[in-house]
Motif scaffolding. Structure first.
Motif, PDB file in Angstrom:
ATOM      1  N   CYS A  30      50.081  55.099  34.071  1.00 23.91           N
ATOM      2  CA  CYS A  30      49.243  54.434  35.070  1.00 23.91           C
ATOM      3  C   CYS A  30      48.968  55.406  36.225  1.00 23.91           C
ATOM      4  CB  CYS A  30      50.006  53.215  35.563  1.00 23.91           C
ATOM      5  SG  CYS A  30      49.315  52.361  36.972  1.00 23.91           S
ATOM      6  N   PRO A  31      47.790  55.337  36.839  1.00 18.34           N
ATOM      7  CA  PRO A  31      47.503  56.208  37.989  1.00 18.34           C
ATOM      8  C   PRO A  31      48.476  56.015  39.152  1.00 18.34           C
ATOM      9  CG  PRO A  31      45.483  55.126  37.246  1.00 18.34           C
ATOM     10  CD  PRO A  31      46.620  54.534  36.469  1.00 18.34           C
ATOM     11  N   THR A  32      49.151  54.855  39.213  1.00 26.71           N
ATOM     12  CA  THR A  32      50.119  54.631  40.292  1.00 26.71           C
ATOM     13  C   THR A  32      51.524  55.087  39.913  1.00 26.71           C
ATOM     14  OG1 THR A  32      50.463  52.359  39.564  1.00 26.71           O
ATOM     15  CG2 THR A  32      48.804  52.712  41.271  1.00 26.71           C
ATOM     16  N   GLY A  33      51.668  55.640  38.680  1.00 27.22           N
ATOM     17  CA  GLY A  33      52.941  56.232  38.300  1.00 27.22           C
ATOM     18  C   GLY A  33      53.789  55.454  37.312  1.00 27.22           C
ATOM     19  N   HIS A  34      53.346  54.273  36.911  1.00 21.42           N
ATOM     20  CA  HIS A  34      54.118  53.494  35.941  1.00 21.42           C
ATOM     21  C   HIS A  34      53.869  54.006  34.522  1.00 21.42           C
ATOM     22  CE1 HIS A  34      53.316  50.438  39.252  1.00 21.42           C
ATOM     23  NE2 HIS A  34      54.615  50.716  39.331  1.00 21.42           N
ATOM     24  N   ASN A  35      54.855  53.845  33.662  1.00 17.90           N
ATOM     25  CA  ASN A  35      54.713  54.306  32.277  1.00 17.90           C
ATOM     26  C   ASN A  35      54.548  53.182  31.267  1.00 17.90           C
ATOM     27  OD1 ASN A  35      54.860  57.118  32.701  1.00 17.90           O
ATOM     28  ND2 ASN A  35      57.052  56.929  33.056  1.00 17.90           N
ATOM     29  N   ASP A  36      54.703  51.926  31.679  1.00 17.69           N
ATOM     30  CA  ASP A  36      54.590  50.795  30.762  1.00 17.69           C
ATOM     31  C   ASP A  36      53.133  50.348  30.691  1.00 17.69           C
ATOM     32  OD1 ASP A  36      55.130  48.718  29.057  1.00 17.69           O
ATOM     33  OD2 ASP A  36      56.082  47.454  30.578  1.00 17.69           O
ATOM     34  N   THR A  37      52.346  51.020  29.844  1.00 18.14           N
ATOM     35  CA  THR A  37      50.927  50.723  29.717  1.00 18.14           C
ATOM     36  C   THR A  37      50.596  50.344  28.280  1.00 18.14           C
ATOM     37  OG1 THR A  37      50.348  53.027  29.284  1.00 18.14           O
ATOM     38  CG2 THR A  37      50.307  52.307  31.582  1.00 18.14           C
ATOM     39  N   VAL A  38      49.458  49.684  28.115  1.00 20.68           N
ATOM     40  CA  VAL A  38      48.992  49.274  26.797  1.00 20.68           C
ATOM     41  C   VAL A  38      47.504  49.620  26.681  1.00 20.68           C
ATOM     42  CG1 VAL A  38      48.512  46.899  27.549  1.00 20.68           C
ATOM     43  CG2 VAL A  38      48.903  47.386  25.160  1.00 20.68           C
ATOM     44  N   LYS A  39      47.119  50.127  25.500  1.00 24.75           N
ATOM     45  CA  LYS A  39      45.710  50.446  25.256  1.00 24.75           C
ATOM     46  C   LYS A  39      44.986  49.154  24.934  1.00 24.75           C
ATOM     47  CE  LYS A  39      43.957  52.562  21.573  1.00 24.75           C
ATOM     48  NZ  LYS A  39      43.580  53.554  20.591  1.00 24.75           N
ATOM     49  N   LEU A  40      43.841  48.940  25.581  1.00 25.87           N
ATOM     50  CA  LEU A  40      43.055  47.733  25.365  1.00 25.87           C
ATOM     51  C   LEU A  40      42.068  47.946  24.234  1.00 25.87           C
ATOM     52  CD1 LEU A  40      42.294  46.854  29.089  1.00 25.87           C
ATOM     53  CD2 LEU A  40      44.112  45.961  27.635  1.00 25.87           C
ATOM     54  N   LEU A  41      41.743  46.879  23.534  1.00 29.82           N
ATOM     55  CA  LEU A  41      40.721  46.950  22.507  1.00 29.82           C
ATOM     56  C   LEU A  41      39.362  46.925  23.184  1.00 29.82           C
ATOM     57  CD1 LEU A  41      42.144  44.437  19.907  1.00 29.82           C
ATOM     58  CD2 LEU A  41      42.199  46.914  19.811  1.00 29.82           C
ATOM     59  N   SER A  42      38.498  47.814  22.761  1.00 36.27           N
ATOM     60  CA  SER A  42      37.173  47.911  23.358  1.00 36.27           C
ATOM     61  C   SER A  42      36.112  47.548  22.342  1.00 36.27           C
ATOM     62  CB  SER A  42      36.912  49.333  23.853  1.00 36.27           C
ATOM     63  OG  SER A  42      37.886  49.716  24.775  1.00 36.27           O
ATOM     64  N   THR A  43      35.023  47.012  22.836  1.00 37.03           N
ATOM     65  CA  THR A  43      33.866  46.802  21.975  1.00 37.03           C
ATOM     66  C   THR A  43      32.945  47.981  22.158  1.00 37.03           C
ATOM     67  OG1 THR A  43      32.736  45.565  23.693  1.00 37.03           O
ATOM     68  CG2 THR A  43      34.015  44.296  22.109  1.00 37.03           C
ATOM     69  N   VAL A  44      32.306  48.370  21.088  1.00 31.39           N
ATOM     70  CA  VAL A  44      31.414  49.516  21.133  1.00 31.39           C
ATOM     71  C   VAL A  44      30.005  49.033  20.890  1.00 31.39           C
ATOM     72  CG1 VAL A  44      30.818  51.701  20.059  1.00 31.39           C
ATOM     73  CG2 VAL A  44      33.212  51.041  20.276  1.00 31.39           C
ATOM     74  N   ALA A  45      29.092  49.422  21.747  1.00 32.64           N
ATOM     75  CA  ALA A  45      27.688  49.079  21.577  1.00 32.64           C
ATOM     76  C   ALA A  45      26.916  50.359  21.325  1.00 32.64           C
ATOM     77  CB  ALA A  45      27.162  48.375  22.823  1.00 32.64           C
TER      78      ALA A  45
END
Length: 72
Positions: A30-45
């Protein structure tokens, strides 16, 4: 280069990371320094050059191998 969206589980910040597809599954802090992140599913157009000005034609209706015109 593809852009991937992540969300921090600690502070709920959503952020984007540009990286090659070969690194798409790598963790992203995370830009604020946290490491517990998850990748979000994105839609592609994906749209062609004229897609905003010209409406798309409706898909033909019918069935069978020939669209319903000559199949008994």
């Amino acid at each position: 280069m593809p852009r991937y969206e992540f969300r921090c589980r600690e502070c709920s910040t959503t952020f984007e990371v540009n990286r090659p597809m070969s690194a798409s599954g790598d963790p992203a802090p995370c830009p604020t320094g946290h490491n517990d992140t998850v990748k979000l599913l994105s839609t592609v157009a994906i749209a062609g050059a004229g897609s905003r000005s010209a409406p798309r034609a409706a898909a033909p209706a019918g069935g069978g191998c020939c669209g319903g015109g000559c199949c008994g």
